[in-house]
Design a protein around this motif. Structure first.
Motif, PDB file in Angstrom:
ATOM      1  N   GLN A   1      -3.143   0.424  -3.921  1.00 33.22           N
ATOM      2  CA  GLN A   1      -2.923  -0.869  -3.283  1.00 33.22           C
ATOM      3  C   GLN A   1      -2.599  -1.893  -4.361  1.00 33.22           C
ATOM      4  O   GLN A   1      -3.313  -1.992  -5.371  1.00 33.22           O
ATOM      5  CB  GLN A   1      -4.158  -1.291  -2.509  1.00 33.22           C
TER       6      GLN A   1
ATOM      7  N   SER B   1      -8.261   4.224  -6.706  1.00 31.36           N
ATOM      8  CA  SER B   1      -9.342   5.184  -6.899  1.00 31.36           C
ATOM      9  C   SER B   1      -9.015   6.575  -6.361  1.00 31.36           C
ATOM     10  O   SER B   1      -9.598   7.562  -6.796  1.00 31.36           O
ATOM     11  CB  SER B   1     -10.626   4.668  -6.252  1.00 31.36           C
ATOM     12  N   GLN B   2      -8.085   6.681  -5.414  1.00 32.72           N
ATOM     13  CA  GLN B   2      -7.752   7.982  -4.851  1.00 32.72           C
ATOM     14  C   GLN B   2      -6.383   8.479  -5.309  1.00 32.72           C
ATOM     15  O   GLN B   2      -5.861   9.441  -4.744  1.00 32.72           O
ATOM     16  CB  GLN B   2      -7.829   7.925  -3.316  1.00 32.72           C
TER      17      GLN B   2
ATOM     18  N   TYR C   1       0.838  -1.192   0.000  1.00 32.16           N
ATOM     19  CA  TYR C   1       0.000   0.000   0.000  1.00 32.16           C
ATOM     20  C   TYR C   1       0.882   1.254   0.000  1.00 32.16           C
ATOM     21  O   TYR C   1       1.923   1.280   0.641  1.00 32.16           O
ATOM     22  CB  TYR C   1      -0.857   0.063   1.274  1.00 32.16           C
TER      23      TYR C   1
ATOM     24  N   LEU D   1      -5.321   6.269   1.579  1.00 32.24           N
ATOM     25  CA  LEU D   1      -4.808   5.284   0.639  1.00 32.24           C
ATOM     26  C   LEU D   1      -4.722   5.872  -0.755  1.00 32.24           C
ATOM     27  O   LEU D   1      -5.695   6.399  -1.293  1.00 32.24           O
ATOM     28  CB  LEU D   1      -5.715   4.050   0.616  1.00 32.24           C
TER      29      LEU D   1
ATOM     30  N   TYR E   1       0.295   5.286   1.059  1.00 32.17           N
ATOM     31  CA  TYR E   1      -0.594   6.241   1.686  1.00 32.17           C
ATOM     32  C   TYR E   1       0.020   7.635   1.627  1.00 32.17           C
ATOM     33  O   TYR E   1       1.235   7.792   1.655  1.00 32.17           O
ATOM     34  CB  TYR E   1      -0.818   5.901   3.163  1.00 32.17           C
TER      35      TYR E   1
ATOM     36  N   VAL F   1      -4.983  -3.259  -7.156  1.00 34.78           N
ATOM     37  CA  VAL F   1      -6.281  -3.626  -6.617  1.00 34.78           C
ATOM     38  C   VAL F   1      -7.181  -2.403  -6.487  1.00 34.78           C
ATOM     39  O   VAL F   1      -8.373  -2.461  -6.782  1.00 34.78           O
ATOM     40  CB  VAL F   1      -6.105  -4.306  -5.240  1.00 34.78           C
ATOM     41  N   ASP F   2      -6.585  -1.294  -6.031  1.00 33.26           N
ATOM     42  CA  ASP F   2      -7.372  -0.069  -5.813  1.00 33.26           C
ATOM     43  C   ASP F   2      -6.470   1.125  -6.040  1.00 33.26           C
ATOM     44  O   ASP F   2      -5.436   1.248  -5.378  1.00 33.26           O
ATOM     45  CB  ASP F   2      -7.934  -0.052  -4.388  1.00 33.26           C
TER      46      ASP F   2
ATOM     47  N   ASN G   1      -6.105  -8.806   7.771  1.00 33.38           N
ATOM     48  CA  ASN G   1      -4.648  -8.721   7.947  1.00 33.38           C
ATOM     49  C   ASN G   1      -4.243  -7.325   8.361  1.00 33.38           C
ATOM     50  O   ASN G   1      -4.629  -6.347   7.729  1.00 33.38           O
ATOM     51  CB  ASN G   1      -3.923  -9.068   6.647  1.00 33.38           C
TER      52      ASN G   1
ATOM     53  N   ASP H   1      -4.343 -10.261   1.007  1.00 37.02           N
ATOM     54  CA  ASP H   1      -5.356  -9.242   0.810  1.00 37.02           C
ATOM     55  C   ASP H   1      -6.578  -9.476   1.696  1.00 37.02           C
ATOM     56  O   ASP H   1      -7.583  -8.812   1.569  1.00 37.02           O
ATOM     57  CB  ASP H   1      -5.794  -9.229  -0.662  1.00 37.02           C
ATOM     58  N   TYR H   2      -6.472 -10.388   2.641  1.00 35.18           N
ATOM     59  CA  TYR H   2      -7.615 -10.644   3.494  1.00 35.18           C
ATOM     60  C   TYR H   2      -7.933  -9.409   4.315  1.00 35.18           C
ATOM     61  O   TYR H   2      -7.046  -8.721   4.803  1.00 35.18           O
ATOM     62  CB  TYR H   2      -7.326 -11.834   4.418  1.00 35.18           C
ATOM     63  N   SER H   3      -9.194  -9.151   4.502  1.00 37.29           N
ATOM     64  CA  SER H   3      -9.627  -7.915   5.159  1.00 37.29           C
ATOM     65  C   SER H   3      -9.110  -7.790   6.584  1.00 37.29           C
ATOM     66  O   SER H   3      -9.019  -6.696   7.107  1.00 37.29           O
ATOM     67  CB  SER H   3     -11.154  -7.850   5.172  1.00 37.29           C
TER      68      SER H   3
ATOM     69  N   GLN I   1      -1.542  -4.243   8.766  1.00 39.36           N
ATOM     70  CA  GLN I   1      -0.513  -3.701   7.891  1.00 39.36           C
ATOM     71  C   GLN I   1       0.733  -3.350   8.698  1.00 39.36           C
ATOM     72  O   GLN I   1       0.642  -2.955   9.855  1.00 39.36           O
ATOM     73  CB  GLN I   1      -1.027  -2.453   7.182  1.00 39.36           C
TER      74      GLN I   1
END
Lengths: 115, 113
Positions: free
Chosen positions: A48, A58-59, A33, A45, A35, A55-56, A102, A98-100, A104
């Motif tokens: 990612q 968007s920002q 990630y 974020l 940030y 994966v993401d 986990n 990528d499990y929710s 960081q």
């Protein structure tokens, strides 16, 4: 176990210049990630990666920011051209998968000052 | 949409007293909740997390947190504060099936000797 490594720790540039940050995650961590943490705010974020796929993002301000993760390990984040509002600490983090649930692991961050 | 709120910018507590740092959240789906601590000029460090099961979770450095589903809260607690606990604390939430962590704005904890 070595932690997440980031470099440089500090960077001062003038607006419209370009800058790049490097991150080496913990060995075996598939998820990485980036940030942005502006003073007085929580981390936001930017992007990612799962292995070397996005994966993401968007920002992520894609007109000036770009990131890549080579061979699913190291990653670089680039800003070109920089603006004054990009002054912030850029944090890199990694997690096992990528499990929710986990947690960081964060690197020390790169403090960017844009003049 | 996911969100997390830390209503207090700063919490002051005397050394040896119990401390509480508040966090409330809003998610669709099951929440996964985390607390991180940030010391000056250092990255965030994981303290503890709630996934499922016992509502009281214990973490590093003697910290614990209580998950309250009805109040959608996940407050961080410690029975006896130390001066070395002074730092910036962040609550984060992630809902099952989503990728994105949402961090709160942080609460600065100041433990007075």
């Amino acid at each position: 176990e070595a932690g997440v490594a980031q470099s440089p720790r500090y960077k001062i540039i003038e607006k419209r210049q370009s800058v790049a940050f490097w991150c080496n995650p913990i060995s075996g961590h598939a998820t990485l990630y980036w940030y942005q943490q502006i003073l007085g705010q929580g981390p936001k974020l930017l992007i990612q990666f799962q292995n070397n796929g996005v994966v993401d993002d968007s920002q992520l301000p894609k007109d000036r920011f770009s990131a890549e993760r080579l061979k699913g390990v190291d990653s670089t984040l680039k800003i070109q051209p920089a603006k004054l509002e990009d002054s912030a600490v850029y944090l890199c983090a990694s997690s096992l998968g990528d499990y929710s649930y986990n947690e960081q692991f964060f690197g020390p961050g790169t403090r960017l000052t844009v003049l | 949409a996911q969100s997390v709120a830390q209503p207090e910018d700063q919490v002051n507590v005397a050394e040896g007293n119990p401390l509480t740092v508040k966090c409330t959240y809003s998610v669709s789906g099951n929440p996964y909740l985390f607390w991180y601590v940030q010391y000056p000029n250092r990255g965030l460090q994981f303290l503890l997390k709630y996934i499922t099961g016992d509502n009281l979770v214990k973490g590093s450095y003697g910290f614990e947190a209580e998950f309250n589903k009805s109040q959608t809260s996940f407050h961080l607690k410690k029975p006896s504060a130390l001066v070395s606990d002074s730092a910036l604390y962040f609550c984060a939430v992630r809902s099952s099936g989503t990728y994105k962590y949402i961090f709160g704005t942080g609460t600065r904890l100041k433990v007075l000797a």
